[in-house]
Motif scaffolding. Structure first.
Motif, PDB file in Angstrom:
ATOM      1  N   GLY A   8       0.357  -4.100  -0.958  1.00 58.61           N
ATOM      2  CA  GLY A   8       0.719  -2.742  -0.568  1.00 58.61           C
ATOM      3  C   GLY A   8       0.196  -1.652  -1.479  1.00 58.61           C
ATOM      4  O   GLY A   8       0.388  -0.469  -1.194  1.00 58.61           O
ATOM      5  N   GLY A   9      -0.436  -2.035  -2.576  1.00 57.53           N
ATOM      6  CA  GLY A   9      -0.998  -1.027  -3.451  1.00 57.53           C
ATOM      7  C   GLY A   9      -2.199  -0.349  -2.812  1.00 57.53           C
ATOM      8  O   GLY A   9      -2.679  -0.758  -1.756  1.00 57.53           O
ATOM      9  N   GLY A  10      -2.663   0.705  -3.461  1.00 59.66           N
ATOM     10  CA  GLY A  10      -3.825   1.419  -2.948  1.00 59.66           C
ATOM     11  C   GLY A  10      -3.950   2.781  -3.586  1.00 59.66           C
ATOM     12  O   GLY A  10      -3.314   3.056  -4.607  1.00 59.66           O
ATOM     13  N   LEU A  18       3.790   5.035  -0.693  1.00 54.77           N
ATOM     14  CA  LEU A  18       3.324   3.658  -0.556  1.00 54.77           C
ATOM     15  C   LEU A  18       4.538   2.747  -0.550  1.00 54.77           C
ATOM     16  O   LEU A  18       5.564   3.065  -1.155  1.00 54.77           O
ATOM     17  CB  LEU A  18       2.400   3.256  -1.703  1.00 54.77           C
ATOM     18  CG  LEU A  18       0.986   3.810  -1.718  1.00 54.77           C
ATOM     19  CD1 LEU A  18       0.304   3.444  -3.037  1.00 54.77           C
ATOM     20  CD2 LEU A  18       0.169   3.289  -0.556  1.00 54.77           C
ATOM     21  N   ARG A  19       4.386   1.614   0.094  1.00 54.23           N
ATOM     22  CA  ARG A  19       5.433   0.598   0.077  1.00 54.23           C
ATOM     23  C   ARG A  19       4.845  -0.703  -0.454  1.00 54.23           C
ATOM     24  O   ARG A  19       3.953  -1.287   0.164  1.00 54.23           O
ATOM     25  CB  ARG A  19       6.003   0.368   1.468  1.00 54.23           C
ATOM     26  CG  ARG A  19       7.222  -0.557   1.485  1.00 54.23           C
ATOM     27  CD  ARG A  19       7.498  -1.030   2.889  1.00 54.23           C
ATOM     28  NE  ARG A  19       8.829  -1.588   3.043  1.00 54.23           N
ATOM     29  CZ  ARG A  19       9.165  -2.436   4.018  1.00 54.23           C
ATOM     30  NH1 ARG A  19       8.252  -2.798   4.897  1.00 54.23           N
ATOM     31  NH2 ARG A  19      10.386  -2.895   4.108  1.00 54.23           N
ATOM     32  N   ILE A  70      14.187   0.440  -4.356  1.00 54.56           N
ATOM     33  CA  ILE A  70      13.983  -1.009  -4.353  1.00 54.56           C
ATOM     34  C   ILE A  70      14.942  -1.627  -3.345  1.00 54.56           C
ATOM     35  O   ILE A  70      16.090  -1.195  -3.211  1.00 54.56           O
ATOM     36  CB  ILE A  70      14.187  -1.612  -5.762  1.00 54.56           C
ATOM     37  CG1 ILE A  70      13.787  -3.086  -5.782  1.00 54.56           C
ATOM     38  CG2 ILE A  70      15.607  -1.416  -6.264  1.00 54.56           C
ATOM     39  CD1 ILE A  70      13.752  -3.686  -7.195  1.00 54.56           C
ATOM     40  N   SER A  71      14.460  -2.618  -2.627  1.00 53.36           N
ATOM     41  CA  SER A  71      15.301  -3.308  -1.648  1.00 53.36           C
ATOM     42  C   SER A  71      14.842  -4.756  -1.557  1.00 53.36           C
ATOM     43  O   SER A  71      13.771  -5.122  -2.076  1.00 53.36           O
ATOM     44  CB  SER A  71      15.229  -2.629  -0.280  1.00 53.36           C
ATOM     45  OG  SER A  71      13.919  -2.660   0.228  1.00 53.36           O
ATOM     46  N   ARG A  72      15.661  -5.554  -0.913  1.00 47.94           N
ATOM     47  CA  ARG A  72      15.292  -6.955  -0.774  1.00 47.94           C
ATOM     48  C   ARG A  72      15.727  -7.471   0.592  1.00 47.94           C
ATOM     49  O   ARG A  72      16.709  -7.011   1.150  1.00 47.94           O
ATOM     50  CB  ARG A  72      15.931  -7.810  -1.880  1.00 47.94           C
ATOM     51  CG  ARG A  72      17.442  -7.815  -1.878  1.00 47.94           C
ATOM     52  CD  ARG A  72      17.988  -8.393  -3.176  1.00 47.94           C
ATOM     53  NE  ARG A  72      17.529  -9.753  -3.387  1.00 47.94           N
ATOM     54  CZ  ARG A  72      17.474 -10.335  -4.591  1.00 47.94           C
ATOM     55  NH1 ARG A  72      17.844  -9.682  -5.674  1.00 47.94           N
ATOM     56  NH2 ARG A  72      17.061 -11.575  -4.697  1.00 47.94           N
ATOM     57  N   TYR A  80      10.947  -5.277  -1.934  1.00 47.69           N
ATOM     58  CA  TYR A  80      10.123  -4.119  -1.621  1.00 47.69           C
ATOM     59  C   TYR A  80      10.340  -3.012  -2.647  1.00 47.69           C
ATOM     60  O   TYR A  80      11.391  -2.918  -3.285  1.00 47.69           O
ATOM     61  CB  TYR A  80      10.481  -3.579  -0.227  1.00 47.69           C
ATOM     62  CG  TYR A  80      10.375  -4.609   0.864  1.00 47.69           C
ATOM     63  CD1 TYR A  80      11.505  -5.296   1.302  1.00 47.69           C
ATOM     64  CD2 TYR A  80       9.147  -4.900   1.457  1.00 47.69           C
ATOM     65  CE1 TYR A  80      11.424  -6.251   2.304  1.00 47.69           C
ATOM     66  CE2 TYR A  80       9.055  -5.861   2.446  1.00 47.69           C
ATOM     67  CZ  TYR A  80      10.196  -6.524   2.871  1.00 47.69           C
ATOM     68  OH  TYR A  80      10.099  -7.477   3.857  1.00 47.69           O
ATOM     69  N   LEU A  81       9.345  -2.158  -2.774  1.00 46.59           N
ATOM     70  CA  LEU A  81       9.473  -0.932  -3.542  1.00 46.59           C
ATOM     71  C   LEU A  81       8.870   0.191  -2.712  1.00 46.59           C
ATOM     72  O   LEU A  81       7.656   0.274  -2.567  1.00 46.59           O
ATOM     73  CB  LEU A  81       8.776  -1.037  -4.900  1.00 46.59           C
ATOM     74  CG  LEU A  81       8.987   0.165  -5.819  1.00 46.59           C
ATOM     75  CD1 LEU A  81      10.445   0.234  -6.276  1.00 46.59           C
ATOM     76  CD2 LEU A  81       8.056   0.103  -7.033  1.00 46.59           C
ATOM     77  N   GLN A  82       9.741   1.020  -2.168  1.00 49.60           N
ATOM     78  CA  GLN A  82       9.292   2.199  -1.416  1.00 49.60           C
ATOM     79  C   GLN A  82       9.085   3.336  -2.404  1.00 49.60           C
ATOM     80  O   GLN A  82      10.022   3.705  -3.130  1.00 49.60           O
ATOM     81  CB  GLN A  82      10.335   2.600  -0.363  1.00 49.60           C
ATOM     82  CG  GLN A  82       9.969   3.841   0.410  1.00 49.60           C
ATOM     83  CD  GLN A  82       8.762   3.646   1.313  1.00 49.60           C
ATOM     84  OE1 GLN A  82       8.649   2.633   1.999  1.00 49.60           O
ATOM     85  NE2 GLN A  82       7.853   4.618   1.311  1.00 49.60           N
TER      86      GLN A  82
END
Length: 123
Positions: A8-10, A18-19, A70-72, A80-82
């Motif tokens: 998900g990087g960029g 980004l997520r 942060i969520s899981r 995840y990291l939104q």
């Protein structure tokens, strides 16, 4: 064999979003504290966020509080990291990490690490 694979990087402009995802294999994340850390050249890994095994407790660095979430999803074995309202100073390689004790901000406490995903935020 434990693997944490980030994606998900960029590259994004300041203010964008980004997520990041971290897919785990070889371990069941519902038994682990999961964290995100980041590193820029010449610096040690910096704490970003953690989430406990149930998802009921999260912790954030002051620099990202209110912008990152942060969520899981334990069913998908994924964290995840939104990241919203991104700033150039968020540019770094972001790493997912796991440890089977209480969540801490200390990267040395984490047993398992992903390979990292690059995030570049341009002004």
């Amino acid at each position: 064999q434990v693997q944490l694979v980030e994606s998900g990087g960029g590259s994004v402009q300041a203010g964008g979003s980004l997520r990041l995802s971290c897919a785990a294999s070889g371990l069941i994340i519902s038994s682990y504290c999961m964290g995100w850390f980041r590193r820029t050249p010449g610096k040690e890994r910096e704490f970003v966020a953690t989430i406990n095994w149930s998802g009921g407790s999260t912790n954030y660095a002051d620099s990202v509080k209110g912008r990152f979430t942060i969520s899981r999803d334990n069913a998908k074995n994924t964290v995840y990291l939104q990241m919203n309202s991104l700033k150039p100073e968020d540019t770094a390689v972001y790493y997912c990490a796991a440890q089977n004790y209480a969540c801490t901000r200390v990267y040395l406490s984490y047993n398992f690490w992903g390979q990292g995903t690059q995030v570049i935020v341009s002004s």
